[in-house]
Design a protein around this motif. Structure first.
Motif, PDB file in Angstrom:
ATOM      1  N   GLY A 147     101.843   5.279 -61.153  1.00 20.02           N
ATOM      2  CA  GLY A 147     102.255   5.365 -59.682  1.00 20.02           C
ATOM      3  C   GLY A 147     102.412   4.088 -59.119  1.00 20.02           C
ATOM      4  O   GLY A 147     102.727   4.141 -57.921  1.00 20.02           O
ATOM      5  N   ARG A 148     102.284   2.947 -59.808  1.00 20.87           N
ATOM      6  CA  ARG A 148     102.285   1.717 -59.179  1.00 20.87           C
ATOM      7  C   ARG A 148     103.585   1.335 -58.788  1.00 20.87           C
ATOM      8  O   ARG A 148     104.350   1.528 -59.773  1.00 20.87           O
ATOM      9  N   LEU A 149     103.778   0.418 -57.881  1.00 18.58           N
ATOM     10  CA  LEU A 149     105.172  -0.059 -57.571  1.00 18.58           C
ATOM     11  C   LEU A 149     105.089  -1.475 -57.057  1.00 18.58           C
ATOM     12  O   LEU A 149     104.293  -1.924 -56.126  1.00 18.58           O
ATOM     13  N   TYR A 150     105.865  -2.515 -57.769  1.00 17.86           N
ATOM     14  CA  TYR A 150     105.372  -3.722 -57.330  1.00 17.86           C
ATOM     15  C   TYR A 150     106.833  -4.181 -56.600  1.00 17.86           C
ATOM     16  O   TYR A 150     107.843  -3.872 -56.895  1.00 17.86           O
ATOM     17  N   VAL A 151     106.736  -4.851 -55.370  1.00 16.27           N
ATOM     18  CA  VAL A 151     108.009  -5.271 -54.509  1.00 16.27           C
ATOM     19  C   VAL A 151     107.718  -6.477 -53.998  1.00 16.27           C
ATOM     20  O   VAL A 151     106.529  -7.319 -54.206  1.00 16.27           O
ATOM     21  N   GLU A 167     110.800 -11.994 -57.915  1.00 17.12           N
ATOM     22  CA  GLU A 167     111.249 -10.884 -58.502  1.00 17.12           C
ATOM     23  C   GLU A 167     111.167 -10.937 -60.055  1.00 17.12           C
ATOM     24  O   GLU A 167     110.897  -9.698 -60.717  1.00 17.12           O
ATOM     25  N   GLN A 168     111.332 -11.991 -60.619  1.00 20.01           N
ATOM     26  CA  GLN A 168     111.070 -11.951 -61.903  1.00 20.01           C
ATOM     27  C   GLN A 168     109.680 -11.699 -62.513  1.00 20.01           C
ATOM     28  O   GLN A 168     109.447 -10.769 -63.483  1.00 20.01           O
ATOM     29  N   VAL A 169     108.567 -11.856 -61.663  1.00 18.05           N
ATOM     30  CA  VAL A 169     107.073 -11.522 -61.881  1.00 18.05           C
ATOM     31  C   VAL A 169     107.064 -10.047 -61.418  1.00 18.05           C
ATOM     32  O   VAL A 169     106.527  -9.278 -62.440  1.00 18.05           O
ATOM     33  N   ALA A 170     107.688  -9.613 -60.526  1.00 17.71           N
ATOM     34  CA  ALA A 170     107.513  -8.174 -60.229  1.00 17.71           C
ATOM     35  C   ALA A 170     108.359  -7.217 -61.241  1.00 17.71           C
ATOM     36  O   ALA A 170     107.716  -6.190 -61.322  1.00 17.71           O
ATOM     37  N   ASP A 171     109.379  -7.793 -61.874  1.00 18.73           N
ATOM     38  CA  ASP A 171     109.964  -6.888 -62.746  1.00 18.73           C
ATOM     39  C   ASP A 171     109.162  -6.859 -63.937  1.00 18.73           C
ATOM     40  O   ASP A 171     108.975  -5.832 -64.607  1.00 18.73           O
ATOM     41  N   ARG A 172     108.611  -7.775 -64.191  1.00 23.59           N
ATOM     42  CA  ARG A 172     107.780  -7.983 -65.469  1.00 23.59           C
ATOM     43  C   ARG A 172     106.433  -6.911 -65.407  1.00 23.59           C
ATOM     44  O   ARG A 172     105.906  -6.390 -66.202  1.00 23.59           O
ATOM     45  N   LEU A 173     105.978  -7.054 -64.270  1.00 17.11           N
ATOM     46  CA  LEU A 173     104.693  -6.218 -63.790  1.00 17.11           C
ATOM     47  C   LEU A 173     104.971  -4.717 -63.852  1.00 17.11           C
ATOM     48  O   LEU A 173     104.373  -3.692 -64.037  1.00 17.11           O
ATOM     49  N   PRO A 227     106.596 -18.960 -49.640  1.00 11.66           N
ATOM     50  CA  PRO A 227     106.883 -17.665 -48.542  1.00 11.66           C
ATOM     51  C   PRO A 227     107.326 -16.536 -49.076  1.00 11.66           C
ATOM     52  O   PRO A 227     107.349 -15.366 -48.592  1.00 11.66           O
ATOM     53  N   TRP A 228     107.359 -16.192 -50.650  1.00 11.62           N
ATOM     54  CA  TRP A 228     107.561 -14.772 -51.234  1.00 11.62           C
ATOM     55  C   TRP A 228     106.335 -14.252 -51.719  1.00 11.62           C
ATOM     56  O   TRP A 228     105.658 -14.936 -52.598  1.00 11.62           O
ATOM     57  N   LEU A 229     106.240 -12.990 -51.581  1.00 11.28           N
ATOM     58  CA  LEU A 229     104.897 -12.426 -52.299  1.00 11.28           C
ATOM     59  C   LEU A 229     105.257 -11.259 -53.121  1.00 11.28           C
ATOM     60  O   LEU A 229     106.311 -10.800 -52.877  1.00 11.28           O
ATOM     61  N   VAL A 230     104.437 -11.036 -54.139  1.00 12.08           N
ATOM     62  CA  VAL A 230     104.610  -9.803 -54.919  1.00 12.08           C
ATOM     63  C   VAL A 230     103.359  -8.759 -54.541  1.00 12.08           C
ATOM     64  O   VAL A 230     102.455  -9.588 -54.466  1.00 12.08           O
ATOM     65  N   ILE A 231     103.832  -7.674 -53.903  1.00 13.10           N
ATOM     66  CA  ILE A 231     102.858  -6.846 -53.473  1.00 13.10           C
ATOM     67  C   ILE A 231     102.979  -5.558 -54.333  1.00 13.10           C
ATOM     68  O   ILE A 231     103.930  -5.088 -54.948  1.00 13.10           O
ATOM     69  N   ARG A 232     101.685  -4.998 -54.683  1.00 15.90           N
ATOM     70  CA  ARG A 232     101.553  -3.781 -55.491  1.00 15.90           C
ATOM     71  C   ARG A 232     101.122  -2.556 -54.595  1.00 15.90           C
ATOM     72  O   ARG A 232     100.175  -2.913 -53.876  1.00 15.90           O
ATOM     73  N   GLN A 233     101.883  -1.537 -54.579  1.00 17.36           N
ATOM     74  CA  GLN A 233     101.734  -0.425 -53.815  1.00 17.36           C
ATOM     75  C   GLN A 233     101.338   0.749 -54.837  1.00 17.36           C
ATOM     76  O   GLN A 233     102.098   0.893 -55.465  1.00 17.36           O
TER      77      GLN A 233
END
Length: 59
Positions: free
Chosen positions: A46-50, A34-40, A9-15
């Motif tokens: 200007g990319r942001l991972y949420v 969150e661990q994956v998003a923090d690493r990326l 159910p949890w997504l990592v999104i790049r904006q």
């Protein structure tokens, strides 16, 4: 649900700076996502991972 029956159910999104959003991956737990998003999230170009739960946009 995937074919294996696992719930992810949890997504990592790049904006990007233009507001375009791209799904990077799906994960079983928020902590894993969150661990994956923090690493990326190096904030280059200007990319942001949420992290978002499926069906719930980040606020």
């Amino acid at each position: 649900m995937t074919d294996s029956g696992a719930v992810l159910p949890w997504l990592v999104i790049r904006q990007d700076e233009g507001g375009n959003r791209y799904r990077v991956g799906r994960y079983a737990t928020r902590a894993e996502a969150e661990q994956v998003a923090d690493r990326l999230d190096t904030r280059r170009n200007g990319r942001l991972y949420v992290v978002e739960r499926v069906g719930h946009a980040a606020t």
